[in-house]
Design a protein around this motif. Structure first.
Motif, PDB file in Angstrom:
ATOM      1  N   HIS A  22       0.767  -1.174   0.035  1.00  0.00           N
ATOM      2  CA  HIS A  22       0.062   0.027   0.084  1.00  0.00           C
ATOM      3  C   HIS A  22       0.710   1.081   0.117  1.00  0.00           C
ATOM      4  O   HIS A  22       0.427   2.394  -0.397  1.00  0.00           O
ATOM      5  CB  HIS A  22      -0.927   0.123   1.232  1.00  0.00           C
ATOM      6  N   GLU A  23       2.096   1.249   0.395  1.00  0.00           N
ATOM      7  CA  GLU A  23       2.941   2.320   0.262  1.00  0.00           C
ATOM      8  C   GLU A  23       3.423   2.811  -1.359  1.00  0.00           C
ATOM      9  O   GLU A  23       3.388   3.635  -1.551  1.00  0.00           O
ATOM     10  CB  GLU A  23       4.088   2.092   1.195  1.00  0.00           C
ATOM     11  N   ARG A  28      -5.829  -0.529  -8.610  1.00  0.00           N
ATOM     12  CA  ARG A  28      -5.723  -1.174 -10.208  1.00  0.00           C
ATOM     13  C   ARG A  28      -4.347  -1.476 -10.634  1.00  0.00           C
ATOM     14  O   ARG A  28      -4.102  -1.610 -11.611  1.00  0.00           O
ATOM     15  CB  ARG A  28      -6.228  -0.352 -11.170  1.00  0.00           C
ATOM     16  N   ASP A  29      -3.430  -1.420  -9.710  1.00  0.00           N
ATOM     17  CA  ASP A  29      -1.938  -1.717  -9.880  1.00  0.00           C
ATOM     18  C   ASP A  29      -1.933  -3.279  -9.865  1.00  0.00           C
ATOM     19  O   ASP A  29      -2.566  -3.764  -9.285  1.00  0.00           O
ATOM     20  CB  ASP A  29      -0.978  -1.013  -8.785  1.00  0.00           C
ATOM     21  N   ILE A  30      -0.724  -3.603 -10.387  1.00  0.00           N
ATOM     22  CA  ILE A  30      -0.144  -4.914 -10.351  1.00  0.00           C
ATOM     23  C   ILE A  30       1.211  -4.910  -9.687  1.00  0.00           C
ATOM     24  O   ILE A  30       2.054  -4.150 -10.095  1.00  0.00           O
ATOM     25  CB  ILE A  30      -0.288  -5.920 -11.659  1.00  0.00           C
ATOM     26  N   ALA A  31       1.342  -5.654  -8.615  1.00  0.00           N
ATOM     27  CA  ALA A  31       2.582  -5.976  -7.914  1.00  0.00           C
ATOM     28  C   ALA A  31       3.330  -7.024  -8.082  1.00  0.00           C
ATOM     29  O   ALA A  31       2.469  -8.225  -8.022  1.00  0.00           O
ATOM     30  CB  ALA A  31       2.250  -5.465  -6.510  1.00  0.00           C
ATOM     31  N   LEU A  32       4.614  -7.103  -8.402  1.00  0.00           N
ATOM     32  CA  LEU A  32       5.405  -8.327  -8.493  1.00  0.00           C
ATOM     33  C   LEU A  32       6.376  -8.256  -7.195  1.00  0.00           C
ATOM     34  O   LEU A  32       7.142  -7.341  -7.234  1.00  0.00           O
ATOM     35  CB  LEU A  32       6.138  -8.282  -9.636  1.00  0.00           C
ATOM     36  N   VAL A  33       6.074  -9.348  -6.398  1.00  0.00           N
ATOM     37  CA  VAL A  33       6.896  -9.470  -4.970  1.00  0.00           C
ATOM     38  C   VAL A  33       7.681 -10.731  -4.979  1.00  0.00           C
ATOM     39  O   VAL A  33       7.133 -11.887  -4.909  1.00  0.00           O
ATOM     40  CB  VAL A  33       6.012  -9.340  -3.899  1.00  0.00           C
ATOM     41  N   PRO A  34       8.988 -10.723  -4.553  1.00  0.00           N
ATOM     42  CA  PRO A  34       9.634 -11.743  -4.526  1.00  0.00           C
ATOM     43  C   PRO A  34       9.832 -12.395  -3.205  1.00  0.00           C
ATOM     44  O   PRO A  34       9.662 -11.617  -2.281  1.00  0.00           O
ATOM     45  CB  PRO A  34      11.112 -11.424  -4.880  1.00  0.00           C
ATOM     46  N   PHE A  43      -2.868  -8.264  -7.045  1.00  0.00           N
ATOM     47  CA  PHE A  43      -3.602  -7.141  -7.884  1.00  0.00           C
ATOM     48  C   PHE A  43      -4.383  -6.339  -6.782  1.00  0.00           C
ATOM     49  O   PHE A  43      -4.894  -6.840  -5.902  1.00  0.00           O
ATOM     50  CB  PHE A  43      -4.656  -7.986  -8.709  1.00  0.00           C
ATOM     51  N   ILE A  44      -4.241  -5.032  -6.863  1.00  0.00           N
ATOM     52  CA  ILE A  44      -4.584  -3.906  -6.241  1.00  0.00           C
ATOM     53  C   ILE A  44      -6.125  -3.516  -6.432  1.00  0.00           C
ATOM     54  O   ILE A  44      -6.153  -3.097  -7.649  1.00  0.00           O
ATOM     55  CB  ILE A  44      -3.906  -2.852  -5.848  1.00  0.00           C
ATOM     56  N   GLY A  45      -7.148  -4.029  -5.835  1.00  0.00           N
ATOM     57  CA  GLY A  45      -8.476  -3.440  -6.089  1.00  0.00           C
ATOM     58  C   GLY A  45      -8.815  -2.047  -6.002  1.00  0.00           C
ATOM     59  O   GLY A  45      -8.208  -1.182  -5.488  1.00  0.00           O
ATOM     60  N   GLU A  46      -9.837  -1.483  -6.595  1.00  0.00           N
ATOM     61  CA  GLU A  46     -10.415  -0.145  -6.424  1.00  0.00           C
ATOM     62  C   GLU A  46     -10.412   0.122  -5.131  1.00  0.00           C
ATOM     63  O   GLU A  46     -10.299   1.362  -4.912  1.00  0.00           O
ATOM     64  CB  GLU A  46     -11.714  -0.085  -7.080  1.00  0.00           C
ATOM     65  N   ASP A  47     -10.879  -0.528  -4.294  1.00  0.00           N
ATOM     66  CA  ASP A  47     -10.774  -0.321  -2.772  1.00  0.00           C
ATOM     67  C   ASP A  47      -9.952  -0.448  -1.923  1.00  0.00           C
ATOM     68  O   ASP A  47     -10.083  -0.528  -0.764  1.00  0.00           O
ATOM     69  CB  ASP A  47     -12.402  -1.094  -2.130  1.00  0.00           C
ATOM     70  N   GLY A  48      -8.654  -0.914  -2.648  1.00  0.00           N
ATOM     71  CA  GLY A  48      -7.488  -0.948  -1.846  1.00  0.00           C
ATOM     72  C   GLY A  48      -7.342  -2.748  -1.272  1.00  0.00           C
ATOM     73  O   GLY A  48      -6.406  -2.982  -0.978  1.00  0.00           O
ATOM     74  N   SER A  49      -8.232  -3.438  -1.927  1.00  0.00           N
ATOM     75  CA  SER A  49      -8.353  -4.840  -1.398  1.00  0.00           C
ATOM     76  C   SER A  49      -6.956  -5.296  -2.192  1.00  0.00           C
ATOM     77  O   SER A  49      -6.640  -5.010  -3.237  1.00  0.00           O
ATOM     78  CB  SER A  49      -9.489  -5.689  -1.762  1.00  0.00           C
ATOM     79  N   VAL A  50      -6.702  -6.541  -1.683  1.00  0.00           N
ATOM     80  CA  VAL A  50      -5.203  -7.205  -2.347  1.00  0.00           C
ATOM     81  C   VAL A  50      -5.765  -8.563  -2.773  1.00  0.00           C
ATOM     82  O   VAL A  50      -6.177  -9.338  -1.631  1.00  0.00           O
ATOM     83  CB  VAL A  50      -4.089  -7.155  -1.415  1.00  0.00           C
ATOM     84  N   GLU A  51      -5.484  -8.978  -3.848  1.00  0.00           N
ATOM     85  CA  GLU A  51      -5.564 -10.581  -4.221  1.00  0.00           C
ATOM     86  C   GLU A  51      -4.531 -10.931  -5.059  1.00  0.00           C
ATOM     87  O   GLU A  51      -3.718  -9.894  -5.291  1.00  0.00           O
ATOM     88  CB  GLU A  51      -6.930 -10.695  -5.236  1.00  0.00           C
TER      89      GLU A  51
END
Length: 76
Positions: A22-23, A28-34, A43-51
């Protein structure tokens, strides 16, 4: 250190292990995290939810290709 790639109108953010989603990410962003198991795609949702997908990808390139494919689908 977070890095940004734009694919279509989607922001794909590559984070370092331990970075706060979230920082660095917006809705609507996609994050790649090792992590030790591989590369997770979030996948960051419109409401800030994360899947995320159920399993990590073995390589950064596989995770990036997956994120770009999701961005293509979202652009339609």
């Amino acid at each position: 250190m977070a890095t940004l790639i734009r694919h279509r109108k989607t922001r794909i953010i590559t984070l370092d292990a331990g970075d706060d989603l979230h920082e660095h990410c917006k809705p609507r962003d996609i994050a790649l995290v090792p992590d030790p198991g591989g590369w997770w795609t979030y996948f960051i949702g419109e409401d800030g939810s994360v899947e995320r997908y159920d399993i990590p990808f073995a390589t950064y390139n596989e995770a990036l290709w997956s994120a770009k494919a999701a961005a293509e689908f979202d652009a339609q």
